[in-house]
Design a protein around this motif. Structure first.
Motif, PDB file in Angstrom:
ATOM      1  N   ALA A 198      29.941 -39.946 -14.470  1.00  0.00           N
ATOM      2  CA  ALA A 198      30.507 -39.030 -13.483  1.00  0.00           C
ATOM      3  C   ALA A 198      29.514 -37.907 -13.231  1.00  0.00           C
ATOM      4  N   ALA A 199      29.619 -37.291 -12.076  1.00  0.00           N
ATOM      5  CA  ALA A 199      28.719 -36.185 -11.735  1.00  0.00           C
ATOM      6  C   ALA A 199      28.981 -34.983 -12.641  1.00  0.00           C
ATOM      7  N   PHE A 200      27.924 -34.245 -12.920  1.00  0.00           N
ATOM      8  CA  PHE A 200      28.025 -32.966 -13.624  1.00  0.00           C
ATOM      9  C   PHE A 200      27.188 -31.980 -12.813  1.00  0.00           C
ATOM     10  N   ASP A 201      27.852 -31.066 -12.127  1.00  0.00           N
ATOM     11  CA  ASP A 201      27.154 -30.150 -11.222  1.00  0.00           C
ATOM     12  C   ASP A 201      26.293 -29.154 -11.993  1.00  0.00           C
ATOM     13  N   VAL A 202      25.054 -28.988 -11.543  1.00  0.00           N
ATOM     14  CA  VAL A 202      24.121 -28.065 -12.185  1.00  0.00           C
ATOM     15  C   VAL A 202      23.485 -27.173 -11.108  1.00  0.00           C
ATOM     16  N   PRO A 203      23.804 -25.880 -11.068  1.00  0.00           N
ATOM     17  CA  PRO A 203      23.098 -24.979 -10.142  1.00  0.00           C
ATOM     18  C   PRO A 203      21.608 -24.987 -10.459  1.00  0.00           C
ATOM     19  N   GLN A 204      20.777 -24.992  -9.403  1.00  0.00           N
ATOM     20  CA  GLN A 204      19.330 -25.120  -9.626  1.00  0.00           C
ATOM     21  C   GLN A 204      18.552 -24.697  -8.400  1.00  0.00           C
ATOM     22  N   GLN A 205      17.231 -24.564  -8.581  1.00  0.00           N
ATOM     23  CA  GLN A 205      16.281 -24.250  -7.515  1.00  0.00           C
ATOM     24  C   GLN A 205      16.713 -23.015  -6.718  1.00  0.00           C
ATOM     25  N   GLU A 206      17.231 -22.048  -7.453  1.00  0.00           N
ATOM     26  CA  GLU A 206      17.729 -20.827  -6.825  1.00  0.00           C
ATOM     27  C   GLU A 206      16.644 -19.757  -6.833  1.00  0.00           C
ATOM     28  N   GLY A 207      16.601 -18.947  -5.788  1.00  0.00           N
ATOM     29  CA  GLY A 207      15.682 -17.829  -5.738  1.00  0.00           C
ATOM     30  C   GLY A 207      14.320 -18.137  -5.147  1.00  0.00           C
ATOM     31  N   GLN A 208      14.101 -19.348  -4.657  1.00  0.00           N
ATOM     32  CA  GLN A 208      12.808 -19.671  -4.038  1.00  0.00           C
ATOM     33  C   GLN A 208      12.627 -18.908  -2.729  1.00  0.00           C
ATOM     34  N   PHE A 209      13.722 -18.771  -1.963  1.00  0.00           N
ATOM     35  CA  PHE A 209      13.703 -18.096  -0.662  1.00  0.00           C
ATOM     36  C   PHE A 209      14.819 -17.055  -0.628  1.00  0.00           C
ATOM     37  N   ASP A 210      14.773 -16.178   0.367  1.00  0.00           N
ATOM     38  CA  ASP A 210      15.877 -15.235   0.537  1.00  0.00           C
ATOM     39  C   ASP A 210      17.188 -16.004   0.636  1.00  0.00           C
ATOM     40  N   LEU A 211      17.168 -17.067   1.456  1.00  0.00           N
ATOM     41  CA  LEU A 211      18.349 -17.903   1.636  1.00  0.00           C
ATOM     42  C   LEU A 211      17.890 -19.319   1.936  1.00  0.00           C
ATOM     43  N   ALA A 212      18.436 -20.287   1.239  1.00  0.00           N
ATOM     44  CA  ALA A 212      18.102 -21.694   1.464  1.00  0.00           C
ATOM     45  C   ALA A 212      19.406 -22.477   1.528  1.00  0.00           C
ATOM     46  N   VAL A 213      19.654 -23.120   2.663  1.00  0.00           N
ATOM     47  CA  VAL A 213      20.878 -23.887   2.849  1.00  0.00           C
ATOM     48  C   VAL A 213      20.535 -25.372   2.804  1.00  0.00           C
ATOM     49  N   GLU A 214      21.243 -26.109   1.942  1.00  0.00           N
ATOM     50  CA  GLU A 214      21.042 -27.543   1.825  1.00  0.00           C
ATOM     51  C   GLU A 214      22.368 -28.245   2.086  1.00  0.00           C
TER      52      GLU A 214
END
Length: 468
Positions: free
Chosen positions: A383-399
């Motif tokens: 099952a998926a396990f959500d992991v926040p990541q790749q944060e802070g590279q840009f002012d704002l990054a929307v994926e």
């Protein structure tokens, strides 16, 4: 360490960013799976050995050689499966342990840039964490590693050979191709095109922030995730069809409209991280096959969402034909001033990742825990396990994460600039603006409502209360 290889332009850029903030996890790429069942750690370790042998870049080290970063393939110690015991750990503690496994910095000159960790919470419960530095991976590559790892585990348990795709392209082949391009006449043609896109545009887009911008970015961040309501997604699909564009182009246009409304700017640049996997052979390769395409927004007083979408699609298609020209070379060609407080040329990015039924593991991960789905493989339930990541590279990054069942939007932002509540409100305004733009295709985006009826009534009630 003897044999060395040059880095791609994108790798060089990340190398220098790592030198500025070596303890940052902003460029760690992480995927995690919750595992239920009798996980055989010895078999998993053998599967890991097989995958690393197949992709030597997973054992690469990186170091400075006479002022130039170089890659030393296969120079890191053998990648060993790390097992961390956490029996009886509650959910909150488990999430802390998974975050630690994914965000721990890599000593890339000595220990390499890849790790696989099993956090065991019971005899038949665990979380599998696959983490690597962006220097050697991207979202597609992480999926390749996990799929091949689980296939090798299944095959080993059955006494079979893994059913892997054909031999993957070594990443150094991509680097060689990039260098050939940059030495050719096509590079000048591509550069001229990108110069034209950026000509006269401001190199800074300043979103209203909750705090003053620090003198130097520290690459710390956070995320806010929203699911695009099914009724809004259906409106987007039909609105895109009416405009003659893709749903992505319309969603990109909606984001441009939102930035216009927040900043008041009518002319600005945003980045679109996209894949450089241009051949079928590269789909099973492990490496950093990502470049940033620049998209320019032009929003006037009468510009509508469909008009923005048509122009966005034109630029995206033209840009994808020139995606091989490295973004870092463009910033140098334009003479963009170095500013340690912000990313060069684009401070805001927007992209979309799609995972369909043909890739069940990636679809499982992209849908996330909220979907509550499981995948059975080799006697295990995943099952998926959500992991926040790749944060802070840009002012704002929307994926945007699109699967056959849902579309989610992940808003990653710099925590030194924005509060969580600010980004939550921005995400709400984005969905509202897109829906309003589709419902009222002839209305200029500057006049579209950012709030729904209940929020509007609440705001009006505050005003009436203040007057009484």
């Amino acid at each position: 360490m003897t044999a060395t290889l040059p880095l791609s332009a994108g790798q060089e850029a990340m190398w220098f960013l790592n030198r500025l903030a070596p303890d940052s996890a902003a460029y760690n790429v992480v995927m995690a799976l919750r595992v239920r069942g009798p996980l055989d750690l010895a078999e998993l370790g053998r599967a890991l050995d097989a995958v690393v042998d197949r992709h030597p870049i997973l054992r690469a080290c990186f170091a400075d050689v006479a002022g130039t970063p170089r890659m030393f393939p296969g120079a890191a110690p053998a990648v060993r499966l790390e097992v961390r015991e956490a029996e009886g750990a509650g959910e909150a503690r488990l999430r802390e342990l998974v975050a630690e496994a994914g965000s721990a910095p890599f000593d890339m000159a000595r220990d390499g840039v890849f790790r696989l960790v099993v956090i065991r919470t019971g005899p038949e419960t665990a979380v599998l964490v696959c983490a690597a530095h962006h220097l050697v991976t991207d979202a597609v590559a992480q999926g390749v590693v996990l799929r091949e790892l689980l296939e090798a585990y299944r095959a080993s348990g059955c006494g079979e050979s893994p059913q892997w795709p054909a031999e993957p392209v070594p990443f150094e082949e991509f680097v060689s191709g990039e260098r050939e391009l940059l030495a050719s006449a096509r590079a000048a043609e591509f550069e001229e095109y990108w110069r034209g896109v950026c000509a006269g545009a401001p190199y800074v887009l300043e979103l209203p922030a909750d705090r003053p911008r620090p003198a130097r970015a520290d690459y710390t961040g956070a995320s806010h995730e929203v699911t695009v309501p099914p009724q809004v997604w259906e409106k987007v699909r039909s609105g895109a069809a009416e405009a003659g564009t893709t749903p992505f182009s319309l969603l990109l246009a909606g984001f441009q409209a939102l930035l216009h409304r927040y900043t008041g700017e009518g002319d600005f640049l945003i980045g679109m991280p996209t894949t450089t996997r241009l051949s079928r052979r590269s789909r099973a390769a492990v490496g950093c096959f990502v470049n940033t395409v620049v998209v320019r927004a032009g929003v006037g007083g009468t510009t509508t969402l469909p008009e923005l979408a048509v122009e966005a699609q034109r630029q995206v298609r033209a840009g994808m034909g020139r995606v091989s020209y490295p973004f870092s070379h463009l910033t140098r060609a334009l003479g963009v001033p170095r500013d340690p407080s912000r990313s060069p040329l684009v401070q805001v990015t927007f992209t979309m990742v799609s995972a369909g039924r043909s890739e069940p593991l990636m679809e499982l991960i992209a849908e996330g825990e909220e979907a509550g789905r499981e995948l059975e493989l080799a006697g295990l339930r995943l099952a998926a396990f959500d992991v926040p990541q790749q944060e802070g590279q840009f002012d704002l990054a929307v994926e945007l994460l699109q699967t056959s069942r849902s579309v989610k939007a992940v808003f990653r932002y710099r925590a030194d600039l924005y509060d969580a509540a600010t980004v939550e409100r921005l995400a709400e305004h984005y969905l509202r603006l897109v829906e309003a733009g589709v419902d009222e295709p002839g209305t200029p985006v500057r006049r579209l409502s950012l709030v729904n009826r209940s929020e509007r009534d609440r705001i009006l009630s505050f005003g009436l209360g203040a007057m009484s």
